[in-house]
Scaffold this active site. Structure first.
Site, mmCIF file in Angstrom:
data_model
loop_
_atom_site.group_PDB
_atom_site.id
_atom_site.type_symbol
_atom_site.label_atom_id
_atom_site.label_comp_id
_atom_site.label_asym_id
_atom_site.label_seq_id
_atom_site.Cartn_x
_atom_site.Cartn_y
_atom_site.Cartn_z
ATOM 1 N N GLY A 166 0.816 -1.216 0.000
ATOM 2 C CA GLY A 166 0.000 0.000 0.000
ATOM 3 C C GLY A 166 0.845 1.258 0.000
ATOM 4 O O GLY A 166 0.566 2.212 -0.735
ATOM 5 N N TYR A 167 1.885 1.272 0.811
ATOM 6 C CA TYR A 167 2.782 2.424 0.899
ATOM 7 C C TYR A 167 3.442 2.689 -0.450
ATOM 8 O O TYR A 167 3.472 3.827 -0.926
ATOM 9 C CB TYR A 167 3.842 2.146 1.963
ATOM 10 C CG TYR A 167 4.857 3.243 2.152
ATOM 11 C CD1 TYR A 167 4.576 4.343 2.949
ATOM 12 C CD2 TYR A 167 6.113 3.163 1.556
ATOM 13 C CE1 TYR A 167 5.514 5.349 3.141
ATOM 14 C CE2 TYR A 167 7.058 4.156 1.735
ATOM 15 C CZ TYR A 167 6.756 5.246 2.528
ATOM 16 O OH TYR A 167 7.690 6.237 2.711
#
Length: 242
Positions: free
Chosen positions: A147-148
């Site tokens: 996600g990051y």
């Protein structure tokens, strides 16, 4: 046009209650600049505050912040918009927390960067500066923090898009993304007490970098992705290859 050298500046700090944002507010207020903080909590040291309402709707949050900044500034323009909002969450594609963490990263990085970019089209002076918070790790794959990596890669793409002639930014304005590795913050020290702090970037270095760029000293060209690498306590800025 941006203010002449020595004049008081006007700056919006998106994420003005975070570790880096708070330092920016402190440092620029100490120079007698007008500094507004945009965050989910007020920063009492700021000249003014826009408190972001938490919601699962991007359009609701974007409309709320855009409207309140418009009321705050009126016809006044700002010299810079510094988007230093963000956060970190790990997890690979198999993680139970994948969806939750992707959602969080999107809200913390992509929502804030997109809103900041739109604010720049409305309130940034000609020749002004917009900075976005990228990440050096997102120049490559990030299998342990899906996600990051996705969110930061989106910020990089946004920055490069804003450099185009038809992006909507004011004439002469620059959009630049900073791509650090690890910032030396109290939260990071607490969560990684055994780490090599000499490889972490001091917040003061970034504050001074922002100051230089706002005053048009060594400002990179619009669309630049600037890597921030600290080794044995020495920090260097280098442009990432397109």
């Amino acid at each position: 046009m941006a203010a002449a050298a020595g004049e008081a500046r006007r700056v919006l700090v998106y994420g003005g209650r975070g570790a880096l944002g708070s330092r920016c507010v402190q440092a620029f207020r100490a120079r007698n600049w007008w500094v507004a903080s945009i965050d989910v909590q007020e920063n009492e040291e700021a000249s003014a505050n826009v408190v972001v309402k938490m919601t699962d709707s991007f359009t609701e949050q974007a409309d709320q912040v855009t409207a309140e900044v418009g009321k705050l500034l009126g016809t006044e323009k700002v010299d810079a918009i510094l988007c230093v909002a963000g956060g970190w969450a790990g997890g690979n594609a198999k993680s139970k927390s994948l969806f939750k963490n992707c959602d969080l990263m999107w809200k913390q990085s992509v929502w804030t960067s997109t809103i900041s970019s739109h604010l720049a089209t409305k309130h940034l002076k000609e020749g002004g500066l917009l900075t976005l918070a990228g990440a050096r790790a997102a120049l490559d794959g990030t299998p342990g923090m899906i996600g990051y990596g996705m969110a930061k890669a989106a910020v990089h793409q946004l920055c490069q898009s804003l450099a185009g002639k038809s992006s909507g930014l004011p004439p002469g304005a620059a959009a630049v993304a900073l791509l650090p590795v690890t910032l030396d913050t109290p939260v990071n020290r607490k969560s990684m007490p055994e780490a090599d702090f000499s490889s972490w970037t001091p917040l003061e270095f970034l504050v001074e970098t922002f100051h230089d760029w706002i005053t048009e000293k060594n400002r990179p060209s619009s669309g630049s992705l600037i890597q921030v690498v600290t080794t044995e306590g020495k920090t260097e800025l280098t442009a990432a290859s397109p």
